[in-house]
Scaffold this active site. Structure first.
Site, short mmCIF file in Angstrom:
data_model
loop_
_atom_site.label_atom_id
_atom_site.label_comp_id
_atom_site.label_asym_id
_atom_site.label_seq_id
_atom_site.Cartn_x
_atom_site.Cartn_y
_atom_site.Cartn_z
N PRO A 12 8.90 -1.44 2.38
CA PRO A 12 7.87 -2.40 1.98
C PRO A 12 8.19 -3.87 2.30
O PRO A 12 7.32 -4.72 2.16
CB PRO A 12 7.79 -2.20 0.46
CG PRO A 12 9.13 -1.69 0.10
CD PRO A 12 9.61 -0.86 1.25
N ASP A 35 4.87 -4.54 13.39
CA ASP A 35 3.69 -5.01 12.68
C ASP A 35 4.07 -6.22 11.83
O ASP A 35 5.24 -6.43 11.54
CB ASP A 35 3.16 -3.91 11.74
CG ASP A 35 2.54 -2.75 12.52
OD1 ASP A 35 2.09 -2.98 13.65
OD2 ASP A 35 2.54 -1.64 11.98
N LYS A 57 -1.68 -8.14 13.04
CA LYS A 57 -2.62 -9.24 12.84
C LYS A 57 -1.84 -10.49 12.48
O LYS A 57 -0.99 -10.46 11.61
CB LYS A 57 -3.53 -8.92 11.65
CG LYS A 57 -4.86 -8.40 12.08
CD LYS A 57 -5.75 -8.23 10.88
CE LYS A 57 -6.73 -7.13 11.19
NZ LYS A 57 -7.03 -6.27 10.10
N GLY A 89 6.42 0.25 5.28
CA GLY A 89 6.45 1.35 4.31
C GLY A 89 6.97 2.60 4.98
O GLY A 89 8.00 2.59 5.67
N ASP A 90 6.25 3.71 4.82
CA ASP A 90 6.53 4.91 5.59
C ASP A 90 5.54 4.97 6.74
O ASP A 90 4.33 4.82 6.54
CB ASP A 90 6.39 6.17 4.73
CG ASP A 90 6.68 7.40 5.58
OD1 ASP A 90 7.87 7.73 5.74
OD2 ASP A 90 5.72 7.99 6.11
N MET A 172 -5.11 -1.24 0.82
CA MET A 172 -6.12 -2.08 1.47
C MET A 172 -7.44 -2.06 0.68
O MET A 172 -8.52 -2.00 1.28
CB MET A 172 -6.36 -1.58 2.92
CG MET A 172 -5.10 -1.67 3.75
SD MET A 172 -5.17 -0.75 5.30
CE MET A 172 -4.85 0.92 4.78
C1 LIG Z 1 -1.56 -0.44 7.30
S1 LIG Z 1 -1.13 -0.01 5.67
C2 LIG Z 1 0.50 0.57 5.89
C3 LIG Z 1 1.09 1.25 4.69
C4 LIG Z 1 2.54 1.65 4.86
N1 LIG Z 1 2.69 2.64 5.89
C5 LIG Z 1 3.21 2.13 3.58
O1 LIG Z 1 3.75 3.23 3.52
O2 LIG Z 1 3.21 1.37 2.61
C6 LIG Z 1 -0.93 -1.61 4.98
C7 LIG Z 1 -1.28 -1.63 3.52
O3 LIG Z 1 -0.24 -1.03 2.77
C8 LIG Z 1 -0.07 -1.72 1.56
N2 LIG Z 1 1.24 -2.38 1.56
C9 LIG Z 1 2.18 -2.28 2.52
N3 LIG Z 1 3.28 -2.99 2.18
C10 LIG Z 1 3.02 -3.54 0.98
C11 LIG Z 1 3.75 -4.38 0.10
N4 LIG Z 1 4.99 -4.80 0.40
N5 LIG Z 1 3.17 -4.76 -1.06
C12 LIG Z 1 1.93 -4.34 -1.39
N6 LIG Z 1 1.19 -3.55 -0.60
C13 LIG Z 1 1.73 -3.14 0.57
C14 LIG Z 1 -1.21 -2.73 1.48
O4 LIG Z 1 -2.33 -2.09 0.91
C15 LIG Z 1 -1.43 -3.01 2.93
O5 LIG Z 1 -2.71 -3.57 3.17
#
Ligand SMILES: C[S@@+](CC[C@H](N)C(=O)[O-])C[C@H]1O[C@@H](n2cnc3c(N)ncnc32)[C@H](O)[C@@H]1O
Length: 244
Positions: A12, A35, A57, A89-90, A172
């Site tokens: 994260p 990203d 972005k 994240g993952d 999101m």
């Molecule tokens: C394109 S998705 C990727 C998610 C990612 N693969 C995961 O496992 O968390 C991006 C979204 O994941 C969430 N997200 C990812 N990192 C975050 C963080 N550090 N804090 C809060 N939300 C997060 C948010 O909703 C963000 O808009």
């Protein structure tokens, strides 16, 4: 000469949440395509001299087209490079992983997937709560709150989403939550269901807010696009360490 692509999950945001395998792959890569949410201190593990390519972005700039990112991966690999495709994240959660894998398969390029800490797990940890509870939350469901146009997906499974015995995590979904909450309460989910808004989890800007479904819907009414990455959790959440 054909290279190899490692899809590496960056977790994260906190570099201490990288896996040992992720650090290894970053340290050996010739090129890293990353990203926005996988940038910052995480990139300090990339070796000097490697190509660093941002494909997310950026403030005010449109995101590169997915086809363009897939083509870049193929082009780099065809030079014989060891390529890391870094995803937040993952990598397998809401990360357009499938499109990139398909492009590599079509081009005959080998790849691996290095799993990582998904943001919902980090959000729950930051709030001091589990995602499941032995008697009251036997199910966890992940949902995107935005379809390709940015609106609330039209084909929501409201019976599942209004299940009071599940922990639901919305990715999101900050901008569409007010609408979603209306559908959830109409489907029978009590407005006083516990809710958590977790922004910038595991980053220096982390903010947690705890309240009810109704109060969160009110708080997010009319919210604009943009802002830090955010997750919304609701369901029978345990008592935790949220800020509110
Ligand atoms: C394109 S998705 C990727 C998610 C990612 N693969 C995961 O496992 O968390 C991006 C979204 O994941 C969430 N997200 C990812 N990192 C975050 C963080 N550090 N804090 C809060 N939300 C997060 C948010 O909703 C963000 O808009």
């Amino acid at each position: 000469m054909t290279g190899f692509v490692s899809f590496v999950s960056s977790g994260p945001g906190d570099p201490e949440l990288l896996t040992l395998k992720a650090v290894d792959r970053l340290g050996r890569a010739d090129a890293v395509l990353f990203d926005d949410l996988s940038s910052g201190p995480i990139l300090s593990h990339v070796r000097e001299g490697a190509d660093l390519v941002g494909v997310g972005k950026r403030a005010g700039r449109a995101s590169p087209q997915q086809d363009h990112v897939s083509q870049l991966l193929v082009d780099y690999a065809r030079t014989g490079a060891r390529v890391v495709r870094l995803k937040s994240g993952d990598a397998g959660l809401f990360g357009r992983l499938e499109e990139e894998i398909t492009a590599l398969r079509d081009a005959g390029i080998g790849f691996e997937i290095v799993p990582g800490v998904p943001s919902p797990c980090a959000a729950a940890a930051a709030a001091g709560i589990p995602l499941t509870r032995r008697l009251t939350a036997r199910r966890v469901q992940f949902l995107t709150g935005a379809d390709v146009s940015g609106g609330l997906p039209a084909d929501l499974n409201l019976a599942a989403l209004a299940d009071p015995h599940a922990t639901t995590v919305i990715f999101m979904g900050r901008r569409t939550f007010h609408d979603l909450a209306g559908h959830l309460t109409a489907a029978g989910l009590p407005p006083d269901t516990p809710a958590l808004l977790a922004e910038g989890v595991a980053t220096a800007d982390q903010r947690l807010w705890r309240g009810t479904l109704a109060a969160l819907a009110e708080r997010l009414s009319g919210v604009e696009a943009g802002g830090p990455p955010a997750l919304i959790l609701y369901g029978p959440l345990a008592q935790g360490d949220g800020d509110a």
